[in-house]
Motif scaffolding. Structure first.
Motif, PDB file in Angstrom:
ATOM      1  N   GLN A 123       0.805  -1.225   0.000  1.00  0.00           N
ATOM      2  CA  GLN A 123       0.000   0.000   0.000  1.00  0.00           C
ATOM      3  C   GLN A 123       0.837   1.274   0.000  1.00  0.00           C
ATOM      4  OE1 GLN A 123      -0.172  -2.424   2.292  1.00  0.00           O
ATOM      5  NE2 GLN A 123      -2.179  -3.378   2.090  1.00  0.00           N
TER       6      GLN A 123
ATOM      7  N   GLY B 130      -2.509  -7.982  -0.104  1.00  0.00           N
ATOM      8  CA  GLY B 130      -2.323  -6.728   0.621  1.00  0.00           C
ATOM      9  C   GLY B 130      -1.828  -6.927   2.039  1.00  0.00           C
TER      10      GLY B 130
ATOM     11  N   VAL C 209      -2.851  -3.746   9.647  1.00  0.00           N
ATOM     12  CA  VAL C 209      -2.841  -3.500   8.201  1.00  0.00           C
ATOM     13  C   VAL C 209      -3.710  -2.289   7.839  1.00  0.00           C
ATOM     14  CG1 VAL C 209      -4.732  -5.043   7.528  1.00  0.00           C
ATOM     15  CG2 VAL C 209      -2.830  -4.640   5.945  1.00  0.00           C
ATOM     16  N   ASN C 210      -4.718  -2.005   8.650  1.00  0.00           N
ATOM     17  CA  ASN C 210      -5.572  -0.870   8.301  1.00  0.00           C
ATOM     18  C   ASN C 210      -4.845   0.469   8.426  1.00  0.00           C
ATOM     19  OD1 ASN C 210      -8.018  -1.996   7.372  1.00  0.00           O
ATOM     20  ND2 ASN C 210      -8.406  -2.728   9.445  1.00  0.00           N
TER      21      ASN C 210
ATOM     22  N   LYS D  62      -2.904   0.742   5.285  1.00  0.00           N
ATOM     23  CA  LYS D  62      -3.805   1.156   4.191  1.00  0.00           C
ATOM     24  C   LYS D  62      -4.056   2.672   4.249  1.00  0.00           C
ATOM     25  CE  LYS D  62      -7.525  -1.562   3.924  1.00  0.00           C
ATOM     26  NZ  LYS D  62      -8.550  -2.493   4.507  1.00  0.00           N
TER      27      LYS D  62
ATOM     28  N   LEU E 109      -2.831   5.197   1.330  1.00  0.00           N
ATOM     29  CA  LEU E 109      -3.822   5.970   0.578  1.00  0.00           C
ATOM     30  C   LEU E 109      -3.509   7.465   0.644  1.00  0.00           C
ATOM     31  CD1 LEU E 109      -6.413   5.695  -1.041  1.00  0.00           C
ATOM     32  CD2 LEU E 109      -7.719   5.866   1.089  1.00  0.00           C
TER      33      LEU E 109
END
Lengths: 729, 129
Positions: free
Chosen positions: A101, A255, A263-264, A267, A271
């Protein structure tokens, strides 16, 4: 090359493979960025072993370059030479490596004893190999020993197999070898994206600055693209060990192949950076449009683009090779990342480029690049302003396995020696090596691949050429040492540092030799005057080399740190550090590993490894003050021609800085006065930097510092203490 | 090309579109799993956010995981997607949707179920070209 011929060839090649060793293992999932195992292969006796990774080693060395340095330290003695079997090539991606990411997270770090410096070398490279190797179950790959005949090593991360094959029929040159091995090891057309290859090339066998190419499969162009671990000749070590290639195959990147702790958060950070790049890259560095080659015109405008062996910093013809020209040749509408999710996408390629010379004359090939360093190195620094030559030279350097930076700086040095009659046509075998002679430079490159003629001599690099010219051809040692752009044996990368004292230090103090990945301070120092005092410069030369080390510990690329900046970066206290992005990295590390570091702990991770590398240099007989001295060409005008080209600037310096009256002085006297001043300044800088880093006056990390950093391994302290007993060498 | 046309002046923010979308594709009542998003107007100056099927993400995706289907709708091939989220970062309308339970993004495929639920006809499937 049509499909039938590659398929037929692949079958013949495969049939000639002789399995020397097969090792089976149970692939384990990566946990929080670590596979917790390393793969050791000795190709002298075909031993293959899995080793556990101790928690202490993760704590002290993190991964990537840190792991490489630690495993190599344990593998070699102080007397080990680069071509001894016990020298290793270590490849490691680091814990953050392989996340999809956040841009720039696919780097592999390669460490080995260097043929060109004799000491420890690290080089970073994109491509898919490192992350795929980690997801196959290995935090690092250590290769020791020497094979008797050409071999390839194959890792299948899904099946859990490591194999060593005798491999007689593959091409050695990377663009063909990568195609052949992809055809052999991919199970289908769709599977080609899961294969990555490490290779060198024919010229890596015959020169001391061979590169390793790491591939990634370009799904749009349907070809393996090549990225280079360029510096310091690790490709030469590779071919000396008779390795043709290392192949990894791993299917199943997701991912969260790293099984990150959060992991969030990754992300979210990814982003955010994607959006920054989308919004601001066009007005900032144009990485997606043209990549690092956007620097050509900027460097030319600021008098920093090396021209004719770093004599000058700009040229009237620079516009012929600037980004406006190159963008038409290479981009063809597709910015490419060298790992999943790199929206910075600085990689560029030209497709169907028809070669005009050499063994592949008439072939239509994919040329990866050119990047700024290549444009400046093989182009302007050799007085060549022909974009087609730059493309062709870039292609052949890559496939032959030659470092474009060392090639450029070496050719530039040879051209100046030729024009100064230090060498002549008798010595070059009839090649007229004047600045600007593209055909001559190309001929030398092809000779390097064949290991014959003057190419073989040129491939020794600047340090050995200086010695040869002094001892065999009666060259004036002072002049040759002044213009030979190397420190520690490594050729300079492509920035003119004459007007930036901090950058002179950035280059000459760098652990592995003069490469800009440790510190690029020219704008801070020369253009913006943000670090005016010795203490300011020393602080910058403490912070930035240590900070930048961190990327190499984690499998990260430096570019997304400061080649894209948040919109409000200029309003922060220290814009040069890009604080928001530093904070991103702290959070990324914690999100992957589940640890809880802050900015200070992040810096400590780097400081540990940075100082360990300095002591490693000491162990190998280098790493002291005498190894940190730049050639005068990097500091000021060596010749009258150079002085006169910037006469106003230098006269002003004599007047304002030294209180001299240049009117009554000869140019020779002015050069000498400036030289004395510049070296005095440099010595003061070195004193300040060593002090700030906690090093002795001879440039050795003190025992107290290593204790404070928690790096007081008995064998490390022993190296320092032995040096101290011996005093100044 | 099929796409969902919106008329924000008609939207009453009942969220029925989100509910049917999340329920249909993820068997969930979590509106964050819907491929259409109804915002509070003060939040970002728009009420209805949904993919226009413009296809910019097709060129952005390095994995060739995004493609235009025969009916003109832009689709994600989850088998190829590595969850890099470049499509989400580069989407001109930020209509590529992300959820904490999924690694891959998801998006509107203009199936039209939401328009059938919409009481005011604020969203309707259109075909052009």
């Amino acid at each position: 090359m049509n499909m039938t011929s590659i398929e037929n060839r692949a079958e013949k090649i495969r049939n000639a493979h002789k399995l020397l060793k097969r090792f089976e293992y149970k692939p384990q999932e990566v946990q929080r960025g670590y596979a917790n195992k390393t793969l050791y292969i000795n190709i002298s006796d075909n031993t293959i072993e899995a080793k556990e990774v101790a928690e202490e080693i993760k704590e002290k060395f993190v991964g990537g370059k840190g792991f490489g340095l630690w495993y190599l330290w344990n593998a070699v003695k102080s007397t080990t030479k680069w071509d001894d079997p016990e020298n290793e090539i270590v490849i490691s991606p680091g814990p953050i490596g392989g996340i999809t990411q956040y841009p720039g997270a696919g780097k592999s770090l390669v460490v080995s004893l260097s043929p060109i410096t004799g000491s420890v070398m690290d080089s970073n490279v994109g491509g898919h190999f490192g992350p795929l190797m980690k997801f196959s179950g290995w935090d690092a790959l250590e290769i020791q020993g020497k094979a008797q005949r050409d071999i390839i090593i194959f890792i299948d991360g899904n099946e859990g197999i490591v194999e060593i094959y005798e491999a007689p029929l593959e091409s050695v040159n990377s663009h063909i070898l990568a195609e052949e091995l992809t055809e052999i090891f991919a199970k289908s057309e769709e599977d080609k994206r899961n294969v990555s290859i490490v290779s060198a090339g024919e010229a890596a066998e015959h020169t001391l600055f061979g590169v390793l190419s790491f591939s990634f499969y370009d799904k749009r162009k349907k070809v393996q693209r090549l990225k280079q671990a360029g510096r310091g000749g690790i490709g030469t070590v590779f071919r000396n060990k008779k390795i043709k290639a290392i192949v990894v195959r791993y299917k199943g990147v997701t991912g969260n192949s790293n099984n990150a702790a959060d992991v969030n958060k990754i992300k979210e950070l990814g982003l955010k950076l994607h959006k920054e790049i989308r919004n601001f890259d066009k007005e900032q560095c144009r990485m997606r449009e043209i990549g690092t080659a956007h620097l050509v015109e900027i460097m030319n405008d600021y008098d920093l683009l090396p021209v004719n062996n770093f004599k000058f910093g700009s040229h009237k013809d620079a516009h012929k090779i600037d980004s406006k020209v190159l963008v038409k040749k290479v981009v063809q509408g597709s910015p490419d990342g060298c790992w999943h999710g790199c929206s910075m996408s600085c990689a560029k390629a030209a497709k169907d480029y028809e070669l005009k010379s050499g063994p592949y004359k008439g072939h239509k090939v994919v040329v990866d690049g050119p990047e700024y360093e290549t444009v400046a190195g093989v182009g302007s620094n050799c007085g060549i302003f022909d974009p087609d030559y730059i493309m062709e030279c870039n292609f052949y350097c890559d496939t032959y396995g030659i470092d474009t930076i060392s090639f450029g700086t070496t050719m530039a040095f040879l051209m100046e020696c030729y024009e100064k009659n230090i060498i002549n046509k008798d010595i070059t075998g009839g090649i007229e090596l004047n600045f600007g002679n593209a055909d001559a430079a190309m001929e030398v490159l092809h000779q390097m691949a064949k290991g014959e003629g003057f190419g073989k001599i040129a491939g020794m690099g600047v340090r050995r050429l200086k010695k040869l010219f002094i001892e065999e051809y009666g060259a004036d040692p002072k002049f040759v040492n002044d213009i030979g752009m190397e420190v520690k044996g490594l050729e300079y990368s492509q920035y003119v540092s004459k007007e930036s004292l901090a950058q002179q230090g950035g280059y000459a103090l760098a652990n592995k030799g003069p490469q800009h990945d440790e510190a690029w301070l020219i704008f801070m120092d020369m253009v913006n005057n943000q670090i005016p005092t010795f203490e300011d410069k020393a602080e910058a030369l403490h912070y930035f080399p240590v900070f930048r080390t961190w990327f190499g510990l984690n499998g990260l690329c430096k570019l997304p740190w400061n080649d894209i900046e948040p919109e409000d970066n200029h309003t922060t206290d220290e814009p040069a550090k890009v604080p928001e992005h530093v904070d991103n990295y702290v959070q990324l590390f914690n999100s992957v590993t589940g640890k809880s570091i802050d900015k200070e702990a992040m810096f400590l991770q780097s400081e540990r490894v940075y100082n360990f590398q300095r002591v490693f240099n000491l162990k190998m007989g280098y790493g002291t003050r005498k190894d940190d001295i730049p050639p005068y060409r990097s500091m000021g005008p060596v010749t009258e021609e150079e002085y006169l080209s910037r006469e106003d600037r230098y006269d002003k310096q004599l007047k304002n800085l030294l209180g001299l009256e240049p009117e009554g002085m000869s140019t020779e006297e002015k050069i000498e006065a400036l030289r004395e001043y510049k070296y005095t300044q440099y010595e003061k800088l070195v004193d300040a930097v060593y002090k700030r880093r906690g090093w002795t006056e001879d440039g050795v990390p003190s025992v107290e510092l290593m204790k404070k950093l928690g790096m007081d391994f008995p064998e490390v302290i022993k190296v320092i203490e032995e040096h101290q007993k011996g005093g100044f060498r | 090309m099929k796409f969902l046309q919106k008329d924000e002046t008609l939207c009453i923010q009942c969220h029925a579109c989100e509910d049917i979308c999340a329920q249909t594709y993820f068997k969930s009542s979590d509106r964050e799993k819907a491929s259409i998003k109804i915002y509070d107007y003060t939040e970002r100056g728009e009420l209805i956010n949904v993919c226009s099927q413009c296809g910019e993400c097709i060129d952005i995706c390095p994995e060739l995981a995004i493609y235009r289907a025969k009916n003109g709708v832009v689709m994600i091939d989850k088998r190829k997607c590595v969850g890099c989220l470049m499509c989400a970062g580069f989407c001109p309308t930020f209509s590529m949707r992300i959820h904490s339970e999924f690694l891959e993004p998801f998006k509107c495929i203009a199936c039209g179920l939401c328009s059938k639920q919409c009481p005011t006809k604020a969203i309707e499937v259109k075909s052009i070209g």
